[in-house]
Scaffold this motif. Structure first.
Motif, PDB file in Angstrom:
ATOM      1  N   GLY A  86       0.790  -1.219   0.000  1.00  0.00           N
ATOM      2  CA  GLY A  86       0.000   0.000   0.000  1.00  0.00           C
ATOM      3  C   GLY A  86       0.819   1.263   0.000  1.00  0.00           C
ATOM      4  O   GLY A  86       0.391   2.307   0.511  1.00  0.00           O
ATOM      5  N   LYS A  87       2.018   1.185  -0.587  1.00  0.00           N
ATOM      6  CA  LYS A  87       2.886   2.363  -0.635  1.00  0.00           C
ATOM      7  C   LYS A  87       3.949   2.165  -1.697  1.00  0.00           C
ATOM      8  O   LYS A  87       4.169   1.044  -2.195  1.00  0.00           O
ATOM      9  CB  LYS A  87       3.552   2.596   0.719  1.00  0.00           C
ATOM     10  CG  LYS A  87       4.490   1.467   1.143  1.00  0.00           C
ATOM     11  CD  LYS A  87       5.110   1.739   2.506  1.00  0.00           C
ATOM     12  CE  LYS A  87       6.087   0.630   2.899  1.00  0.00           C
ATOM     13  NZ  LYS A  87       6.697   0.877   4.229  1.00  0.00           N
ATOM     14  N   LYS A  88       4.636   3.234  -2.055  1.00  0.00           N
ATOM     15  CA  LYS A  88       5.742   3.158  -2.992  1.00  0.00           C
ATOM     16  C   LYS A  88       6.920   2.456  -2.319  1.00  0.00           C
ATOM     17  O   LYS A  88       7.164   2.635  -1.126  1.00  0.00           O
ATOM     18  CB  LYS A  88       6.154   4.554  -3.456  1.00  0.00           C
ATOM     19  CG  LYS A  88       5.068   5.307  -4.207  1.00  0.00           C
ATOM     20  CD  LYS A  88       4.734   4.637  -5.536  1.00  0.00           C
ATOM     21  CE  LYS A  88       5.846   4.802  -6.558  1.00  0.00           C
ATOM     22  NZ  LYS A  88       5.495   4.214  -7.879  1.00  0.00           N
ATOM     23  N   MET A  89       7.632   1.658  -3.103  1.00  0.00           N
ATOM     24  CA  MET A  89       8.760   0.890  -2.570  1.00  0.00           C
ATOM     25  C   MET A  89      10.075   1.276  -3.240  1.00  0.00           C
ATOM     26  O   MET A  89      11.006   0.487  -3.292  1.00  0.00           O
ATOM     27  CB  MET A  89       8.500  -0.603  -2.775  1.00  0.00           C
ATOM     28  CG  MET A  89       7.246  -1.121  -2.083  1.00  0.00           C
ATOM     29  SD  MET A  89       7.505  -1.419  -0.340  1.00  0.00           S
ATOM     30  CE  MET A  89       8.497  -2.891  -0.387  1.00  0.00           C
ATOM     31  N   ASP A  90      10.145   2.504  -3.759  1.00  0.00           N
ATOM     32  CA  ASP A  90      11.350   2.939  -4.465  1.00  0.00           C
ATOM     33  C   ASP A  90      12.584   2.864  -3.586  1.00  0.00           C
ATOM     34  O   ASP A  90      13.644   2.390  -4.008  1.00  0.00           O
ATOM     35  CB  ASP A  90      11.179   4.373  -4.982  1.00  0.00           C
ATOM     36  CG  ASP A  90      10.131   4.477  -6.085  1.00  0.00           C
ATOM     37  OD1 ASP A  90       9.928   3.473  -6.795  1.00  0.00           O
ATOM     38  OD2 ASP A  90       9.537   5.544  -6.222  1.00  0.00           O
ATOM     39  N   ASP A  91      12.463   3.328  -2.356  1.00  0.00           N
ATOM     40  CA  ASP A  91      13.629   3.349  -1.467  1.00  0.00           C
ATOM     41  C   ASP A  91      14.127   1.931  -1.202  1.00  0.00           C
ATOM     42  O   ASP A  91      15.333   1.676  -1.229  1.00  0.00           O
ATOM     43  CB  ASP A  91      13.271   4.041  -0.150  1.00  0.00           C
ATOM     44  CG  ASP A  91      14.462   4.131   0.787  1.00  0.00           C
ATOM     45  OD1 ASP A  91      15.448   4.799   0.420  1.00  0.00           O
ATOM     46  OD2 ASP A  91      14.422   3.530   1.882  1.00  0.00           O
ATOM     47  N   PHE A  92      13.215   1.010  -0.957  1.00  0.00           N
ATOM     48  CA  PHE A  92      13.611  -0.377  -0.686  1.00  0.00           C
ATOM     49  C   PHE A  92      14.356  -0.971  -1.865  1.00  0.00           C
ATOM     50  O   PHE A  92      15.481  -1.479  -1.727  1.00  0.00           O
ATOM     51  CB  PHE A  92      12.366  -1.221  -0.371  1.00  0.00           C
ATOM     52  CG  PHE A  92      12.672  -2.657  -0.051  1.00  0.00           C
ATOM     53  CD1 PHE A  92      12.837  -3.059   1.256  1.00  0.00           C
ATOM     54  CD2 PHE A  92      12.820  -3.607  -1.062  1.00  0.00           C
ATOM     55  CE1 PHE A  92      13.134  -4.391   1.557  1.00  0.00           C
ATOM     56  CE2 PHE A  92      13.121  -4.932  -0.774  1.00  0.00           C
ATOM     57  CZ  PHE A  92      13.280  -5.320   0.541  1.00  0.00           C
ATOM     58  N   PHE A  93      13.748  -0.925  -3.051  1.00  0.00           N
ATOM     59  CA  PHE A  93      14.351  -1.593  -4.203  1.00  0.00           C
ATOM     60  C   PHE A  93      15.589  -0.851  -4.713  1.00  0.00           C
ATOM     61  O   PHE A  93      16.547  -1.495  -5.159  1.00  0.00           O
ATOM     62  CB  PHE A  93      13.317  -1.755  -5.314  1.00  0.00           C
ATOM     63  CG  PHE A  93      12.307  -2.820  -5.021  1.00  0.00           C
ATOM     64  CD1 PHE A  93      12.630  -4.160  -5.161  1.00  0.00           C
ATOM     65  CD2 PHE A  93      11.035  -2.494  -4.560  1.00  0.00           C
ATOM     66  CE1 PHE A  93      11.708  -5.156  -4.874  1.00  0.00           C
ATOM     67  CE2 PHE A  93      10.113  -3.481  -4.276  1.00  0.00           C
ATOM     68  CZ  PHE A  93      10.447  -4.815  -4.428  1.00  0.00           C
ATOM     69  N   ASN A  94      15.600   0.460  -4.646  1.00  0.00           N
ATOM     70  CA  ASN A  94      16.780   1.200  -5.100  1.00  0.00           C
ATOM     71  C   ASN A  94      17.985   0.913  -4.212  1.00  0.00           C
ATOM     72  O   ASN A  94      19.115   0.783  -4.691  1.00  0.00           O
ATOM     73  CB  ASN A  94      16.496   2.705  -5.111  1.00  0.00           C
ATOM     74  CG  ASN A  94      15.575   3.114  -6.234  1.00  0.00           C
ATOM     75  OD1 ASN A  94      15.401   2.384  -7.208  1.00  0.00           O
ATOM     76  ND2 ASN A  94      14.959   4.283  -6.116  1.00  0.00           N
ATOM     77  N   THR A  95      17.753   0.807  -2.917  1.00  0.00           N
ATOM     78  CA  THR A  95      18.857   0.608  -1.978  1.00  0.00           C
ATOM     79  C   THR A  95      19.299  -0.850  -1.904  1.00  0.00           C
ATOM     80  O   THR A  95      20.493  -1.159  -1.949  1.00  0.00           O
ATOM     81  CB  THR A  95      18.458   1.092  -0.569  1.00  0.00           C
ATOM     82  OG1 THR A  95      18.084   2.465  -0.625  1.00  0.00           O
ATOM     83  CG2 THR A  95      19.627   0.939   0.400  1.00  0.00           C
TER      84      THR A  95
END
Length: 217
Positions: free
Chosen positions: A70-79
């Motif tokens: 239920g949220k953007k996961m850009d930080d997780f996958f980018n890092t």
């Protein structure tokens, strides 16, 4: 793979397992324990393999994870996935009441080389770790180690012999490089590597304990 692989690459087998564990925690925490990684994988299997009769892309995987969380996961996958940045594992482990603790390996000497058997039982350097005393002293891949401080060594005795000296000792390595005999003085240093252990926090809230139980079960 080559002699510098250990200094420049990360194995996707152990790191992939760690990322999966962190994603599991992130899904559990984001859904208050209602969903976990298993649910994401089942959804992908059903939507793509069973319904569409095809595989899924990284973008598909990320979109499905974002939908469940239920949220953007850009930080997780980018890092954790798209870069070689250091991972703050405690950012995720703390959500389920655990912590990662790093400890130095102690004061035993560490050369920072890997060796292999050459023709006739020669001791050949096959890899040299960045920042190690071997690298700093000038030992190189494909050097043949003939003796250490006037003592003949082979692959069975090299590390045991070197390990019998304390950190700070300077040992004379007799080597052959490009068919030329030379000596290299190596001042023993301790390993810069660390050991890691995951341990449970002594006290956690009721909500964190519930998330921990979901993660472990």
């Amino acid at each position: 793979p080559n002699e510098n692989t250990n200094n420049r690459t990360i194995s996707y087998y152990p790191k992939g397992s760690l990322i999966a564990a962190m994603l599991d925690i992130e899904i559990i925490a984001s859904t208050n324990g209602k969903m976990k990684l298993d649910d994401l994988l089942r959804k992908l299997y059903n939507d793509f393999y069973k319904v569409k009769k095809t595989g899924y892309t990284f973008a598909d995987f990320k979109a499905a994870a974002e939908n469940i969380c239920g949220k953007k996961m850009d930080d997780f996958f980018n890092t954790l996935v798209l870069t070689a940045s250091d991972v703050n594992y405690n950012q995720y482990l703390n959500k389920v009441g655990y912590m990662l603790i790093a400890t130095a390996r102690g004061n035993e000497p560490w050369l920072g080389i890997q060796t292999k058997d050459g023709a006739g039982g020669k001791v050949m350097i096959s890899a040299v770790s960045d920042g190690s005393c071997a690298q700093n002293s000038g030992l190189m891949v494909n050097d043949e180690i003939i003796a250490v401080s006037n003592t003949r060594v082979d692959n069975n005795t090299l590390y045991r012999f070197v390990g019998s000296f304390p950190v700070g000792t300077t040992l004379e390595f007799l080597i052959a490089r490009d068919n030329l005999i030379q000596t290299v003085n190596v001042k023993l240093d301790k390993s810069y590597m660390k050991d890691f252990v995951i341990t449970a926090a002594e006290t956690v809230t009721k909500d964190v304990k519930a998330l921990r139980d979901k993660w472990l079960n």
